[in-house]
Write a protein that holds these residues in place. Sequence first.
Motif, PDB file in Angstrom:
ATOM      1  N   PRO A  32       0.690  -1.242  -0.044  1.00  0.00           N
ATOM      2  CA  PRO A  32       0.098  -0.034   0.011  1.00  0.00           C
ATOM      3  C   PRO A  32       0.891   1.361  -0.158  1.00  0.00           C
ATOM      4  CG  PRO A  32       0.093  -1.162   2.276  1.00  0.00           C
ATOM      5  CD  PRO A  32       0.812  -1.867   1.208  1.00  0.00           C
ATOM      6  N   SER A  33       0.520   2.270  -0.482  1.00  0.00           N
ATOM      7  CA  SER A  33       1.171   3.337  -0.834  1.00  0.00           C
ATOM      8  C   SER A  33       1.079   4.121   0.659  1.00  0.00           C
ATOM      9  CB  SER A  33       0.688   4.415  -1.657  1.00  0.00           C
ATOM     10  OG  SER A  33      -0.688   4.801  -1.556  1.00  0.00           O
ATOM     11  N   LEU A  34       1.837   5.173   0.607  1.00  0.00           N
ATOM     12  CA  LEU A  34       1.759   5.990   1.834  1.00  0.00           C
ATOM     13  C   LEU A  34       0.427   6.655   1.982  1.00  0.00           C
ATOM     14  CD1 LEU A  34       3.254   7.488   4.257  1.00  0.00           C
ATOM     15  CD2 LEU A  34       4.006   9.131   2.838  1.00  0.00           C
ATOM     16  N   VAL A  35      -0.166   7.301   0.797  1.00  0.00           N
ATOM     17  CA  VAL A  35      -1.464   7.826   0.896  1.00  0.00           C
ATOM     18  C   VAL A  35      -2.548   6.900   1.228  1.00  0.00           C
ATOM     19  CG1 VAL A  35      -3.201   9.201  -0.402  1.00  0.00           C
ATOM     20  CG2 VAL A  35      -0.991   9.744  -0.833  1.00  0.00           C
ATOM     21  N   SER A  36      -2.709   5.773   0.767  1.00  0.00           N
ATOM     22  CA  SER A  36      -3.447   5.010   1.276  1.00  0.00           C
ATOM     23  C   SER A  36      -3.474   4.502   2.680  1.00  0.00           C
ATOM     24  CB  SER A  36      -3.419   3.380   0.473  1.00  0.00           C
ATOM     25  OG  SER A  36      -2.209   2.734   0.535  1.00  0.00           O
ATOM     26  N   ARG A  37      -2.108   4.246   3.322  1.00  0.00           N
ATOM     27  CA  ARG A  37      -1.874   3.918   4.713  1.00  0.00           C
ATOM     28  C   ARG A  37      -2.453   5.289   5.490  1.00  0.00           C
ATOM     29  NH1 ARG A  37       3.074   2.065   2.930  1.00  0.00           N
ATOM     30  NH2 ARG A  37       4.338   3.933   3.891  1.00  0.00           N
ATOM     31  N   LEU A  38      -2.198   6.501   5.060  1.00  0.00           N
ATOM     32  CA  LEU A  38      -2.748   7.505   6.006  1.00  0.00           C
ATOM     33  C   LEU A  38      -4.234   7.584   5.860  1.00  0.00           C
ATOM     34  CD1 LEU A  38      -0.386  10.398   4.702  1.00  0.00           C
ATOM     35  CD2 LEU A  38      -0.214   9.109   6.974  1.00  0.00           C
ATOM     36  N   MET A  39      -4.794   7.199   4.749  1.00  0.00           N
ATOM     37  CA  MET A  39      -6.364   7.212   4.672  1.00  0.00           C
ATOM     38  C   MET A  39      -7.021   6.228   5.570  1.00  0.00           C
ATOM     39  SD  MET A  39      -7.073   9.736   2.700  1.00  0.00           S
ATOM     40  CE  MET A  39      -8.685   9.591   2.838  1.00  0.00           C
ATOM     41  N   ARG A  40      -6.195   5.201   5.650  1.00  0.00           N
ATOM     42  CA  ARG A  40      -6.809   3.890   6.574  1.00  0.00           C
ATOM     43  C   ARG A  40      -6.519   4.415   8.225  1.00  0.00           C
ATOM     44  NH1 ARG A  40      -4.838   0.173   2.626  1.00  0.00           N
ATOM     45  NH2 ARG A  40      -2.929  -0.229   3.897  1.00  0.00           N
ATOM     46  N   HIS A  41      -6.043   5.346   8.481  1.00  0.00           N
ATOM     47  CA  HIS A  41      -5.786   5.819   9.827  1.00  0.00           C
ATOM     48  C   HIS A  41      -7.230   6.385  10.231  1.00  0.00           C
ATOM     49  CE1 HIS A  41      -4.592   7.766  13.387  1.00  0.00           C
ATOM     50  NE2 HIS A  41      -3.289   7.236  13.217  1.00  0.00           N
ATOM     51  N   ARG A  42      -7.606   5.681  11.551  1.00  0.00           N
ATOM     52  CA  ARG A  42      -8.671   6.226  11.926  1.00  0.00           C
ATOM     53  C   ARG A  42      -8.991   7.779  12.351  1.00  0.00           C
ATOM     54  NH1 ARG A  42      -8.710   3.790  18.096  1.00  0.00           N
ATOM     55  NH2 ARG A  42      -6.797   4.757  19.016  1.00  0.00           N
ATOM     56  N   LEU A  43      -8.035   8.462  12.289  1.00  0.00           N
ATOM     57  CA  LEU A  43      -8.116   9.882  12.432  1.00  0.00           C
ATOM     58  C   LEU A  43      -7.959  10.716  11.040  1.00  0.00           C
ATOM     59  CD1 LEU A  43      -5.900  10.901  15.634  1.00  0.00           C
ATOM     60  CD2 LEU A  43      -8.388  10.302  15.585  1.00  0.00           C
ATOM     61  N   ALA A  44      -7.908   9.982   9.988  1.00  0.00           N
ATOM     62  CA  ALA A  44      -7.836  10.740   8.724  1.00  0.00           C
ATOM     63  C   ALA A  44      -8.993  11.428   8.417  1.00  0.00           C
ATOM     64  CB  ALA A  44      -7.465   9.416   7.678  1.00  0.00           C
ATOM     65  N   TRP A  45     -10.215  10.657   8.408  1.00  0.00           N
ATOM     66  CA  TRP A  45     -11.544  11.242   8.010  1.00  0.00           C
ATOM     67  C   TRP A  45     -11.841  12.625   8.942  1.00  0.00           C
ATOM     68  CZ3 TRP A  45     -12.897  11.362   3.185  1.00  0.00           C
ATOM     69  CH2 TRP A  45     -12.636  10.397   2.377  1.00  0.00           C
ATOM     70  N   PRO A  46     -11.701  12.455  10.161  1.00  0.00           N
ATOM     71  CA  PRO A  46     -11.935  13.394  11.025  1.00  0.00           C
ATOM     72  C   PRO A  46     -11.109  14.754  10.775  1.00  0.00           C
ATOM     73  CG  PRO A  46     -11.971  11.487  12.522  1.00  0.00           C
ATOM     74  CD  PRO A  46     -11.382  11.171  11.038  1.00  0.00           C
ATOM     75  N   ILE A  47      -9.726  14.410  10.519  1.00  0.00           N
ATOM     76  CA  ILE A  47      -8.925  15.647  10.076  1.00  0.00           C
ATOM     77  C   ILE A  47      -9.423  16.119   8.630  1.00  0.00           C
ATOM     78  CG2 ILE A  47      -6.684  16.100   9.596  1.00  0.00           C
ATOM     79  CD1 ILE A  47      -5.621  14.102  11.703  1.00  0.00           C
ATOM     80  N   ILE A  48      -9.625  15.196   7.766  1.00  0.00           N
ATOM     81  CA  ILE A  48     -10.161  15.967   6.345  1.00  0.00           C
ATOM     82  C   ILE A  48     -11.461  16.838   6.587  1.00  0.00           C
ATOM     83  CG2 ILE A  48     -10.931  15.289   4.265  1.00  0.00           C
ATOM     84  CD1 ILE A  48      -8.959  12.835   4.321  1.00  0.00           C
ATOM     85  N   THR A  49     -12.278  16.215   7.495  1.00  0.00           N
ATOM     86  CA  THR A  49     -13.595  16.926   7.861  1.00  0.00           C
ATOM     87  C   THR A  49     -13.225  18.344   8.282  1.00  0.00           C
ATOM     88  OG1 THR A  49     -14.774  14.776   8.140  1.00  0.00           O
ATOM     89  CG2 THR A  49     -15.949  16.932   8.700  1.00  0.00           C
ATOM     90  N   LEU A  50     -12.656  18.447   9.193  1.00  0.00           N
ATOM     91  CA  LEU A  50     -12.331  19.802  10.005  1.00  0.00           C
ATOM     92  C   LEU A  50     -11.492  20.524   8.976  1.00  0.00           C
ATOM     93  CD1 LEU A  50     -12.185  21.136  12.491  1.00  0.00           C
ATOM     94  CD2 LEU A  50      -9.933  20.112  13.099  1.00  0.00           C
ATOM     95  N   LEU A  51     -10.588  20.071   8.305  1.00  0.00           N
ATOM     96  CA  LEU A  51      -9.911  20.968   7.174  1.00  0.00           C
ATOM     97  C   LEU A  51     -10.855  21.413   6.102  1.00  0.00           C
ATOM     98  CD1 LEU A  51      -6.591  18.926   6.574  1.00  0.00           C
ATOM     99  CD2 LEU A  51      -6.799  21.248   7.890  1.00  0.00           C
ATOM    100  N   LEU A  52     -11.950  20.554   5.762  1.00  0.00           N
ATOM    101  CA  LEU A  52     -12.788  20.917   4.824  1.00  0.00           C
ATOM    102  C   LEU A  52     -13.675  22.065   5.355  1.00  0.00           C
ATOM    103  CD1 LEU A  52     -13.864  17.539   3.063  1.00  0.00           C
ATOM    104  CD2 LEU A  52     -12.659  19.567   2.124  1.00  0.00           C
ATOM    105  N   LEU A  53     -14.218  22.039   6.702  1.00  0.00           N
ATOM    106  CA  LEU A  53     -15.033  22.899   7.232  1.00  0.00           C
ATOM    107  C   LEU A  53     -14.358  24.269   7.340  1.00  0.00           C
ATOM    108  CD1 LEU A  53     -16.787  20.874  10.039  1.00  0.00           C
ATOM    109  CD2 LEU A  53     -17.605  21.863   8.018  1.00  0.00           C
ATOM    110  N   LEU A  54     -13.081  24.158   7.542  1.00  0.00           N
ATOM    111  CA  LEU A  54     -12.092  25.285   7.673  1.00  0.00           C
ATOM    112  C   LEU A  54     -11.975  25.996   6.281  1.00  0.00           C
ATOM    113  CD1 LEU A  54      -9.214  24.324  10.101  1.00  0.00           C
ATOM    114  CD2 LEU A  54     -11.225  25.851  10.632  1.00  0.00           C
ATOM    115  N   ALA A  55     -11.919  25.483   5.564  1.00  0.00           N
ATOM    116  CA  ALA A  55     -11.840  25.624   4.049  1.00  0.00           C
ATOM    117  C   ALA A  55     -13.225  26.325   3.504  1.00  0.00           C
ATOM    118  CB  ALA A  55     -11.378  24.558   2.826  1.00  0.00           C
TER     119      ALA A  55
END
Length: 350
Positions: free
Chosen positions: A8-31
Amino acid sequence: MLEERNTPSLVSRLMRHRLAWPIITLLLLLAVNTAFNASFLRIEWRDGHLYGSLIDILNRAAPLVLVSLGMTMVIATRGIDISVGAVVAIAAAVAAWMIGGSVSGTESRFPLPVAILGAIAVALLCGLWNGVLVARVGMQPIIATLILMVAGRGIAQLITDGQIITIYYTPYFFIGGGHLAGLPFSLFIVAAVFAVLYLAVTRTALGLFVQAVGINPTAARVAGVQAGRLTVAAYVFCGVCAGIAGLLISSNVKSADGNNAGQLLELDAILAVTLGGTALTGGRFSLVGSVIGALIIQTLTYAIYSLGVPPEVNLVVKAVVVFIVMLLQSPEFRAQVGAIARRPGAGALS
């Protein structure tokens, strides 16, 4: 070559981390906030402290973060506490009563440290009550805490005599509205509670014990873990966190409202904990995730108000966003979407 494909690539490993989507959601709301408000990310020094939308979000999220940390430990032990909003109201009412209503702003019925400790002590007793009902009496957590959720509002209103107690004692305002080193003082309180709890669950065996009780309480007891005491301690800690949150809220608004203080805070705390990756079935928990979840909810609330969304649909918008995030966090849902995307002919129309 096959090994490279299967790695698995680094990106796929990061996306499987349980905090990945919460962090992405927070960043999207900030954006989103930044897109509709050009000055959203601007922080400036004004009147001796930092000022800006981000600082305001952090300050207003402080009570929710505290309650979410306490809720995390309760849920991790396979429990739930829906009485935290009532405990917030009780603690605020006790503090307001002990301070008194002198309009001079310089007098208090009891010394301020005594009033603060008194409010936290009452919140601790509330948590102890819940813990004993769950761990010793054997009640279901939602039923045990429902009792205090209902009775707690009545207790808070008895303390306030059914009125909103206005607080005039100026030193008390520093807890929720003061600043230290340019930052809201509430952030230092939250940081201290988080640091103590984080060190306790990562540097001692407490974290493993909590996980063991949450995964299988019977096996944990057989292994020598004092599951009952640990469960009681989790509810006590949750009560203390709610009590401190009550102090922050009442200090910030300079009053104690037994009927409305902490209203629906228990639901926001449960949402924050689940958004952060803590399993409602117990065992798996994340303190950092709960903090991120609380920030998501507060940032979403800020976005809703700043975008001019009608107040009557605020809860609907919040529910939709939370629903989407929870779907994206679900491995089963992502697997089903991936399977559909990989079906032969899925892209035939493109």
